[in-house]
Design a protein around this motif. Structure first.
Motif, short mmCIF file in Angstrom:
data_model
loop_
_atom_site.label_atom_id
_atom_site.label_comp_id
_atom_site.label_asym_id
_atom_site.label_seq_id
_atom_site.Cartn_x
_atom_site.Cartn_y
_atom_site.Cartn_z
N TYR A 141 -7.22 4.15 3.14
CA TYR A 141 -8.68 4.20 3.24
C TYR A 141 -9.22 5.38 2.43
O TYR A 141 -10.28 5.28 1.82
CB TYR A 141 -9.08 4.31 4.71
N ARG A 142 -8.48 6.47 2.39
CA ARG A 142 -8.91 7.64 1.61
C ARG A 142 -8.83 7.38 0.10
O ARG A 142 -9.61 7.91 -0.66
CB ARG A 142 -8.05 8.87 1.95
N LEU A 154 0.83 -1.21 0.00
CA LEU A 154 0.00 0.00 0.00
C LEU A 154 0.86 1.25 0.00
O LEU A 154 0.55 2.23 -0.69
CB LEU A 154 -0.95 -0.01 1.20
N LYS A 155 1.93 1.24 0.75
CA LYS A 155 2.86 2.38 0.77
C LYS A 155 3.38 2.67 -0.63
O LYS A 155 3.37 3.81 -1.09
CB LYS A 155 4.00 2.08 1.74
N ARG A 156 3.80 1.62 -1.33
CA ARG A 156 4.33 1.78 -2.70
C ARG A 156 3.25 2.31 -3.65
O ARG A 156 3.51 3.17 -4.48
CB ARG A 156 4.89 0.45 -3.19
N LEU A 157 2.04 1.79 -3.52
CA LEU A 157 0.96 2.25 -4.39
C LEU A 157 0.55 3.69 -4.08
O LEU A 157 0.22 4.45 -5.00
CB LEU A 157 -0.24 1.31 -4.28
N LEU A 158 0.59 4.06 -2.82
CA LEU A 158 0.31 5.45 -2.47
C LEU A 158 1.37 6.39 -3.03
O LEU A 158 1.07 7.50 -3.46
CB LEU A 158 0.18 5.61 -0.94
N GLU A 159 2.62 5.95 -3.03
CA GLU A 159 3.68 6.73 -3.67
C GLU A 159 3.37 6.92 -5.15
O GLU A 159 3.51 8.02 -5.69
CB GLU A 159 5.04 6.04 -3.50
N ILE A 214 -0.20 4.75 6.86
CA ILE A 214 -0.42 4.17 5.53
C ILE A 214 -1.82 3.57 5.45
O ILE A 214 -2.54 3.77 4.46
CB ILE A 214 0.66 3.12 5.20
N VAL A 215 -2.25 2.85 6.48
CA VAL A 215 -3.59 2.26 6.49
C VAL A 215 -4.64 3.36 6.41
O VAL A 215 -5.58 3.28 5.62
CB VAL A 215 -3.80 1.37 7.73
N LYS A 216 -4.48 4.40 7.21
CA LYS A 216 -5.47 5.48 7.23
C LYS A 216 -5.50 6.21 5.88
O LYS A 216 -6.56 6.54 5.38
CB LYS A 216 -5.21 6.43 8.38
N ILE A 239 -11.22 -0.79 1.02
CA ILE A 239 -10.53 -1.08 2.27
C ILE A 239 -11.44 -0.75 3.44
O ILE A 239 -11.99 0.35 3.53
CB ILE A 239 -9.21 -0.28 2.37
N ASP A 240 -11.60 -1.71 4.33
CA ASP A 240 -12.37 -1.53 5.55
C ASP A 240 -11.40 -1.00 6.61
O ASP A 240 -10.62 -1.77 7.19
CB ASP A 240 -12.99 -2.86 5.97
N GLU A 241 -11.45 0.30 6.86
CA GLU A 241 -10.48 0.93 7.76
C GLU A 241 -10.49 0.29 9.14
O GLU A 241 -9.44 0.02 9.72
CB GLU A 241 -10.75 2.43 7.86
#
Length: 139
Positions: A71-72, A46-51, A66-68, A77-79
């Motif tokens: 979710y945005r 998820l970190k890589r995809l957010l980048e 990263i989880v929070k 994703i179920d936060e």
């Protein structure tokens, strides 16, 4: 993308958990360890995809951040489930009580594995073949 491939491969192993002897202490310990690995692979993916998406928080975010942030970006994703996973990942090292271990195993089987599968499927739907591209092409 190697992170996605590792995530999917580890998830395939974790999905086999219901077919194992979950009354065996060794198997229970292995399941909890596989859950820990799957969570690590997940938040780093998820970190890589957010980048990739340009989220500035991704550069230095903790697993919780990263989880929070994920979710945005990702409506699949179920936060609450992911924050519970994070809590369990952080505290399961201190589980010495069989009842607590059994409770965690039930959450892994009934909540966390489905959440990992939902992530896998949601990411494939969103990114498709891009996830199968070599890392240097995922810019």
């Amino acid at each position: 993308m190697k992170k996605y491939e590792n995530f999917v491969s580890a998830l395939a192993n974790l999905e086999d958990a219901p077919n194992q002897d979950l009354n065996n202490d060794f198997v229970q310990s292995g399941l909890i360890n596989k859950f820990n690995l799957q969570f690590e692979l997940s938040w780093k993916l998820l970190k890589r995809l957010l980048e990739y998406e340009g989220a500035t928080l991704a550069a230095s975010g903790s697993p919780r951040a990263i989880v929070k942030e994920s979710y945005r970006f990702y409506d699949f994703i179920d936060e609450a489930a992911w924050l519970d996973m994070l809590r369990d990942r952080n505290t399961n090292v201190h589980i010495y009580d069989n009842k607590l271990a059994q409770d965690l195993i039930q959450r892994i089987l009934n909540v966390y594995i489905p959440a990992f599968c939902q992530l896998r499927d949601g990411l494939m739907e969103r990114y498709g073949e891009l996830l199968m591209a070599p890392d240097d092409q995922f810019v």
